[in-house]
Write a protein that holds these residues in place. Structure first.
Motif, PDB file in Angstrom:
ATOM      1  N   ASP A   1      -3.354  -2.935  -2.119  1.00 33.01           N
ATOM      2  CA  ASP A   1      -4.206  -1.840  -2.580  1.00 33.01           C
ATOM      3  C   ASP A   1      -4.295  -1.906  -4.104  1.00 33.01           C
ATOM      4  O   ASP A   1      -3.484  -2.588  -4.754  1.00 33.01           O
ATOM      5  CB  ASP A   1      -3.607  -0.511  -2.126  1.00 33.01           C
ATOM      6  N   ILE A   2      -5.274  -1.210  -4.683  1.00 37.31           N
ATOM      7  CA  ILE A   2      -5.393  -1.181  -6.142  1.00 37.31           C
ATOM      8  C   ILE A   2      -4.636  -0.004  -6.745  1.00 37.31           C
ATOM      9  O   ILE A   2      -3.788  -0.166  -7.617  1.00 37.31           O
ATOM     10  CB  ILE A   2      -6.876  -1.131  -6.576  1.00 37.31           C
ATOM     11  N   MET A   3      -4.928   1.206  -6.270  1.00 34.05           N
ATOM     12  CA  MET A   3      -4.322   2.415  -6.840  1.00 34.05           C
ATOM     13  C   MET A   3      -2.973   2.678  -6.189  1.00 34.05           C
ATOM     14  O   MET A   3      -2.885   3.109  -5.041  1.00 34.05           O
ATOM     15  CB  MET A   3      -5.255   3.608  -6.634  1.00 34.05           C
ATOM     16  N   MET A   4      -1.888   2.396  -6.938  1.00 30.83           N
ATOM     17  CA  MET A   4      -0.531   2.604  -6.431  1.00 30.83           C
ATOM     18  C   MET A   4       0.387   3.053  -7.557  1.00 30.83           C
ATOM     19  O   MET A   4       0.125   2.769  -8.731  1.00 30.83           O
ATOM     20  CB  MET A   4       0.017   1.305  -5.818  1.00 30.83           C
TER      21      MET A   4
ATOM     22  N   SER B   1      -9.000  -1.599  -0.608  1.00 30.37           N
ATOM     23  CA  SER B   1      -8.942  -0.426  -1.477  1.00 30.37           C
ATOM     24  C   SER B   1     -10.103   0.517  -1.226  1.00 30.37           C
ATOM     25  O   SER B   1     -11.195   0.096  -0.834  1.00 30.37           O
ATOM     26  CB  SER B   1      -8.942  -0.862  -2.942  1.00 30.37           C
TER      27      SER B   1
ATOM     28  N   ASP C   1       0.862  -1.190   0.000  1.00 33.02           N
ATOM     29  CA  ASP C   1       0.000   0.000   0.000  1.00 33.02           C
ATOM     30  C   ASP C   1       0.892   1.232   0.000  1.00 33.02           C
ATOM     31  O   ASP C   1       1.879   1.282   0.744  1.00 33.02           O
ATOM     32  CB  ASP C   1      -0.907  -0.005   1.230  1.00 33.02           C
ATOM     33  N   ASP C   2       0.541   2.241  -0.804  1.00 30.93           N
ATOM     34  CA  ASP C   2       1.368   3.448  -0.881  1.00 30.93           C
ATOM     35  C   ASP C   2       1.018   4.463   0.211  1.00 30.93           C
ATOM     36  O   ASP C   2       1.689   5.479   0.351  1.00 30.93           O
ATOM     37  CB  ASP C   2       1.247   4.104  -2.257  1.00 30.93           C
TER      38      ASP C   2
ATOM     39  N   ASP D   1     -14.565  -2.625  -9.896  1.00 26.95           N
ATOM     40  CA  ASP D   1     -13.249  -2.807  -9.279  1.00 26.95           C
ATOM     41  C   ASP D   1     -13.161  -4.147  -8.552  1.00 26.95           C
ATOM     42  O   ASP D   1     -12.155  -4.848  -8.621  1.00 26.95           O
ATOM     43  CB  ASP D   1     -12.964  -1.671  -8.291  1.00 26.95           C
TER      44      ASP D   1
ATOM     45  N   ASN E   1       4.705   0.152  -2.984  1.00 25.09           N
ATOM     46  CA  ASN E   1       4.113   0.180  -4.323  1.00 25.09           C
ATOM     47  C   ASN E   1       4.093  -1.239  -4.879  1.00 25.09           C
ATOM     48  O   ASN E   1       4.711  -2.155  -4.321  1.00 25.09           O
ATOM     49  CB  ASN E   1       4.886   1.123  -5.257  1.00 25.09           C
ATOM     50  N   GLY E   2       3.359  -1.413  -5.978  1.00 23.12           N
ATOM     51  CA  GLY E   2       3.194  -2.742  -6.541  1.00 23.12           C
ATOM     52  C   GLY E   2       4.492  -3.369  -7.010  1.00 23.12           C
ATOM     53  O   GLY E   2       4.701  -4.579  -6.866  1.00 23.12           O
TER      54      GLY E   2
ATOM     55  N   ASP F   1       0.207  -0.887 -10.467  1.00 24.69           N
ATOM     56  CA  ASP F   1      -1.013  -0.915  -9.661  1.00 24.69           C
ATOM     57  C   ASP F   1      -1.305  -2.325  -9.152  1.00 24.69           C
ATOM     58  O   ASP F   1      -0.683  -3.302  -9.561  1.00 24.69           O
ATOM     59  CB  ASP F   1      -2.212  -0.331 -10.417  1.00 24.69           C
TER      60      ASP F   1
END
Length: 233
Positions: A53-56, A80, A9-10, A87, A34-35, A60
C-alpha cells in the motif's frame, strides 16, 4: 514450490481477505502492517513478489519501495486507494512493477501477481545470458545447469552441492542483489538467524574455485552492508 508473497498494508481486514484468497490460489502469503515492518521482513526472508500500500504509518509505501529497490529487483505491485496519475507515476517511477487501485477484483489481483512472477522468472532466469537453458558461459567459465558441472577452460571444477546451488542462483538471477538472509533461505531452505559465517565461508570457497583472483572478485560482487550480486560482464 509455492511462490512466497509479502503483503504490506495497514488495513488488517483487507490484508486478511487478500491473504485468504491468495492462499486458496496456491500462494504462501506473509503480512506486514506498515512499511517499516515490511522492509524488515524483506531483509530477513526471501519472497517472490511484494504487494504494498502507499499510505501507511511509520514508513509509507513509496519510501519502502525506494529502500527495497536499492537492494533487489523483486517484483513489486502497489495496491492503493490513491488512484491519481501522480501517485501511479511516483510508485512506478521509484521501482514498482504494477499498480492496482482499491477497491479491486481479487481475480484481477491474482492474475496480475501471476503475470509479474512469470515476467520476473522469464527475464531473470536465462534470457539475460543469451544462451541455451542448459549451458551458460562467462569467459572461460562454463556452467552446465542440468548436469551440475562447472568448467574453467578445460578444467572441471569440483563444487559442493551448496556451492553449485549458490552459483546457479547467481547466474540465473544476474540483475538481482541477494541479502545473506535471502541466500540462506533460498539455498539452505531454512530460516536465517544471523549466522553470517556460513554464507561467508561458502562465498569465499566458491570464489576461490571460479575466480582468477578471489581477492579481486570478477563475478561475485560484494555490496557492503547489503549482500552479493553476480556480474557476468
Amino acid at each position: 514450490m509455492k511462490h512466497r508473497l509479502l503483503l504490506v498494508d495497514d488495513d488488517l481486514s483487507i490484508s486478511e481477505m487478500v491473504k485468504s484468497y491468495l492462499t486458496k490460489e496456491g500462494f504462501d502469503v506473509s503480512i506486514a502492517c506498515n512499511g517499516e515492518d515490511g522492509v524488515s521482513m524483506f531483509m530477513k526472508e526471501a519472497f517472490d513478489l511484494i504487494l504494498i500500500d502507499i499510505m501507511m504509518p511509520k514508513l509509507d509505501g513509496i519510501e519502502a519501495i525506494k529502500i527495497i529497490r536499492e537492494k533487489s529487483s523483486i517484483p513489486i505491485l502497489i495496491m492503493s486507494a490513491k488512484d491519481s496519475d501522480i501517485d501511479k507515476a511516483l510508485g512506478l517511477g521509484f521501482g514498482a512493477d504494477d499498480y492496482i487501485a482499491k477497491p479491486f477484483s481479487l481475480l484481477e489481483l491474482s492474475a496480475r501477481i501471476k503475470a509479474a512472477i512469470r515476467r520476473a522468472t522469464k527475464y531473470s532466469n536465462y534470457e539475460d545470458c543469451g544462451e541455451s537453458k542448459n549451458e551458460i558461459t562467462f569467459g572461460e567459465l562454463r556452467v552446465d545447469i542440468n548436469n551440475y558441472s562447472v568448467f574453467k577452460g578445460k578444467q572441471e571444477l569440483k563444487l559442493t552441492a551448496k556451492e553449485f546451488e549458490l552459483l546457479k542462483l547467481f547466474i540465473t538471477n544476474q540483475k538481482r542483489v541477494f541479502t545473506k538472509a535471502q541466500l540462506y533461505n533460498l539455498v539452505w531452505n531454512d530460516d536465517y538467524f544471523g549466522d553470517e559465517n556460513v554464507i561467508n565461508v561458502h562465498i569465499r570457497r566458491l570464489r576461490e574455485k571460479i575466480e582468477d583472483d578471489p581477492s579481486e572478485s570478477k563475478y561475485i560482487k560484494t555490496l557492503w552492508g547489503i549482500g552479493y550480486k553476480w556480474d557476468g560482464r
